[in-house]
Enzyme design. Structure first.
Site, PDB file in Angstrom:
ATOM      1  N   HIS A 216     -49.266  72.286  52.653  1.00 27.03           N
ATOM      2  CA  HIS A 216     -49.488  70.955  53.534  1.00 27.03           C
ATOM      3  C   HIS A 216     -48.496  70.769  54.634  1.00 27.03           C
ATOM      4  O   HIS A 216     -48.309  69.515  55.163  1.00 27.03           O
ATOM      5  CB  HIS A 216     -49.561  69.836  52.559  1.00 27.03           C
ATOM      6  CG  HIS A 216     -50.574  69.949  51.519  1.00 27.03           C
ATOM      7  ND1 HIS A 216     -52.005  70.032  51.789  1.00 27.03           N
ATOM      8  CD2 HIS A 216     -50.671  69.483  50.430  1.00 27.03           C
ATOM      9  CE1 HIS A 216     -52.698  69.770  50.815  1.00 27.03           C
ATOM     10  NE2 HIS A 216     -52.030  69.497  49.958  1.00 27.03           N
TER      11      HIS A 216
ATOM     12  N   SER B  25     -60.600  59.337  50.365  1.00 25.96           N
ATOM     13  CA  SER B  25     -60.378  60.619  49.145  1.00 25.96           C
ATOM     14  C   SER B  25     -58.897  60.377  48.723  1.00 25.96           C
ATOM     15  O   SER B  25     -58.496  60.416  47.554  1.00 25.96           O
ATOM     16  CB  SER B  25     -60.734  61.968  49.722  1.00 25.96           C
ATOM     17  OG  SER B  25     -60.296  62.777  48.733  1.00 25.96           O
TER      18      SER B  25
ATOM     19  N   ILE C  48     -58.534  72.895  47.501  1.00 26.24           N
ATOM     20  CA  ILE C  48     -59.003  73.360  46.356  1.00 26.24           C
ATOM     21  C   ILE C  48     -60.350  74.302  46.726  1.00 26.24           C
ATOM     22  O   ILE C  48     -60.503  75.373  46.119  1.00 26.24           O
ATOM     23  CB  ILE C  48     -59.505  72.156  45.339  1.00 26.24           C
ATOM     24  CG1 ILE C  48     -59.462  73.031  44.121  1.00 26.24           C
ATOM     25  CG2 ILE C  48     -60.504  71.322  45.617  1.00 26.24           C
ATOM     26  CD1 ILE C  48     -59.549  72.141  42.790  1.00 26.24           C
ATOM     27  N   TRP C  49     -61.169  73.754  47.549  1.00 28.02           N
ATOM     28  CA  TRP C  49     -62.362  74.415  47.908  1.00 28.02           C
ATOM     29  C   TRP C  49     -61.955  75.895  48.653  1.00 28.02           C
ATOM     30  O   TRP C  49     -62.632  76.946  48.323  1.00 28.02           O
ATOM     31  CB  TRP C  49     -63.193  73.644  48.958  1.00 28.02           C
ATOM     32  CG  TRP C  49     -64.530  73.835  49.205  1.00 28.02           C
ATOM     33  CD1 TRP C  49     -65.048  74.896  48.613  1.00 28.02           C
ATOM     34  CD2 TRP C  49     -65.556  72.995  50.214  1.00 28.02           C
ATOM     35  NE1 TRP C  49     -66.633  74.702  48.800  1.00 28.02           N
ATOM     36  CE2 TRP C  49     -66.841  73.725  49.869  1.00 28.02           C
ATOM     37  CE3 TRP C  49     -65.420  71.987  50.551  1.00 28.02           C
ATOM     38  CZ2 TRP C  49     -67.847  73.329  50.359  1.00 28.02           C
ATOM     39  CZ3 TRP C  49     -66.498  71.493  51.487  1.00 28.02           C
ATOM     40  CH2 TRP C  49     -67.609  72.066  51.198  1.00 28.02           C
TER      41      TRP C  49
ATOM     42  N   MET D  46     -68.288  74.243  41.068  1.00 31.32           N
ATOM     43  CA  MET D  46     -66.686  73.924  40.716  1.00 31.32           C
ATOM     44  C   MET D  46     -66.332  72.944  39.872  1.00 31.32           C
ATOM     45  O   MET D  46     -65.490  72.926  39.344  1.00 31.32           O
ATOM     46  CB  MET D  46     -66.062  73.766  42.308  1.00 31.32           C
ATOM     47  CG  MET D  46     -65.848  75.191  43.057  1.00 31.32           C
ATOM     48  SD  MET D  46     -65.156  74.740  44.660  1.00 31.32           S
ATOM     49  CE  MET D  46     -63.456  74.065  44.235  1.00 31.32           C
TER      50      MET D  46
ATOM     51  N   LYS E  75     -56.269  66.433  50.766  1.00 35.00           N
ATOM     52  CA  LYS E  75     -57.654  65.870  50.639  1.00 35.00           C
ATOM     53  C   LYS E  75     -58.424  66.294  51.645  1.00 35.00           C
ATOM     54  O   LYS E  75     -59.657  65.754  51.958  1.00 35.00           O
ATOM     55  CB  LYS E  75     -57.673  64.252  50.530  1.00 35.00           C
ATOM     56  CG  LYS E  75     -56.732  63.770  49.825  1.00 35.00           C
ATOM     57  CD  LYS E  75     -56.434  64.321  48.309  1.00 35.00           C
ATOM     58  CE  LYS E  75     -57.546  64.065  47.507  1.00 35.00           C
ATOM     59  NZ  LYS E  75     -57.340  65.195  46.214  1.00 35.00           N
ATOM     60  N   SER E  76     -58.274  67.520  52.239  1.00 35.91           N
ATOM     61  CA  SER E  76     -59.337  68.011  53.085  1.00 35.91           C
ATOM     62  C   SER E  76     -59.877  69.171  52.879  1.00 35.91           C
ATOM     63  O   SER E  76     -60.639  69.758  53.526  1.00 35.91           O
ATOM     64  CB  SER E  76     -58.516  68.561  54.613  1.00 35.91           C
ATOM     65  OG  SER E  76     -57.579  67.380  54.964  1.00 35.91           O
TER      66      SER E  76
END
Ligand code: A3P
Length: 298
Positions: free
Chosen positions: A110, A140, A59-60, A234, A55-56
């Protein structure tokens, strides 16, 4: 972070957290055998690993790095999900894919530092560590636990807060994750960036990444990378928002992978007491690796 995280569906395996050398993996998604071998993966100078606590902004980074590779041409990414373009190394079939993949092999993970390829310590390959302020990570991750079928649905926010503080989640303890990587940064070709810097000035961060990877992009190509990496674009791009991940992994009725994309959402969830407790733990745990975060943009 899942098998996948590809289009294939099928019977749902039993997902549960299973510890491997003190780190929780998700059964049915991660392979303990592969994770145990990652240290011995042969590393090439052109390999790139993006490391994140869940959650950091993983995906970005998948979106940004794959666009940098095609010089901003989004049409070249249209037939592959982010997770297919930049896969996880801890997944079931990743070793085979990694060994046979053409250069440059760009991967996300991760995993904590102790599992990572030993070749990185000989300054082979490159590591980009992306950190996000852990209060927003917690929020998140709370939402993600409700939406992801491979993770246990929390009873409520307070219950999840405790689980996160105990490190009783996939990724384990946020503090240990970030410390494990950052305290070894000088051993590797290492770039540290934060989610909040990306929110503040995406262009500056994309330029730093491109320069770290020694990719030359024209100003127009950089503009294209940035344009197709904004939250809005996105979220509307089916290849970049995981909406095609099968329901056995993500329940699309209950959420979206690109949820809010902001800094400071924790203020809508933390009680005063939780915040004070978090700050105390943060100060104590982060003494030896002082990192500064933007906790709020307003
Ligand atoms: P939120 O749940 O706070 O919205 P990961 O990929 O590591 O699981 O991280 C997911 C988080 O990154 C989600 O946070 C998601 O919205 C955010 N994110 C992904 N792409 C983003 C973008 N282009 N801009 C801002 N936030 C983004």
């Amino acid at each position: 972070m899942a098998e996948g995280f590809s289009r294939s569906s099928g019977e749902a395996p039993e997902y549960k957290l299973v510890p491997l050398r003190g780190f929780n993996l998700i059964s049915g998604i991660h392979s303990p055998e592969v994770v145990d071998q990652v240290q011995n993966f042969e590393i090439q100078d052109s390999d790139v690993f993006v490391i994140t606590y869940p959650k950091s902004g993983t995906i970005w980074l998948q979106q940004i790095l794959s666009l940098i590779e095609v010089k901003g041409d989004v049409t070249a990414t249209n037939n592959q999900l982010n997770s297919e373009r930049v896969p996880w190394i801890e997944l079931l079939d990743s070793r085979k894919q990694f060994v046979s993949a053409p250069s440059p092999r760009i991967r996300v993970s991760h995993l904590p530092y102790k599992f990572m390829p030993l070749g990185l310590k000989q300054k082979k390959g490159k590591v980009i560590y992306v950190a996000r302020n852990p209060k927003d990570v917690l929020v998140s991750y709370f939402h993600f636990h409700k939406y992801a079928n491979m993770l246990e649905t929390p009873k409520d926010f307070d219950t999840f807060f405790e689980k996160f503080m105990e490190g009783n989640v996939f990724g384990n303890c946020w503090f240990e994750h970030v410390k494990s990587w950052c305290s070894h940064k000088d051993e590797m070709n290492f770039l540290y960036i934060t989610y909040e810097e990306m929110i503040k000035d995406l262009r500056a961060v994309v330029e730093r990444i491109a320069s770290f990877l020694e990719r030359n992009l024209t100003s127009q190509q950089l503009n294209d990378v940035i344009e197709h990496s904004t939250f809005k674009n996105m979220k509307n791009n089916p290849q970049a928002n995981y909406q095609q991940i099968p329901v056995i992994l993500l329940n699309h009725q209950l959420g979206t992978f690109l949820r809010k994309g902001t800094v400071g959402d924790w203020k809508n969830y933390f009680t005063v007491a939780q915040n004070e407790r978090f700050d105390k733990v943060y100060q104590q745990k982060m003494k030896e690796v002082p990192l500064s975060f933007i906790w709020d943009m307003n």
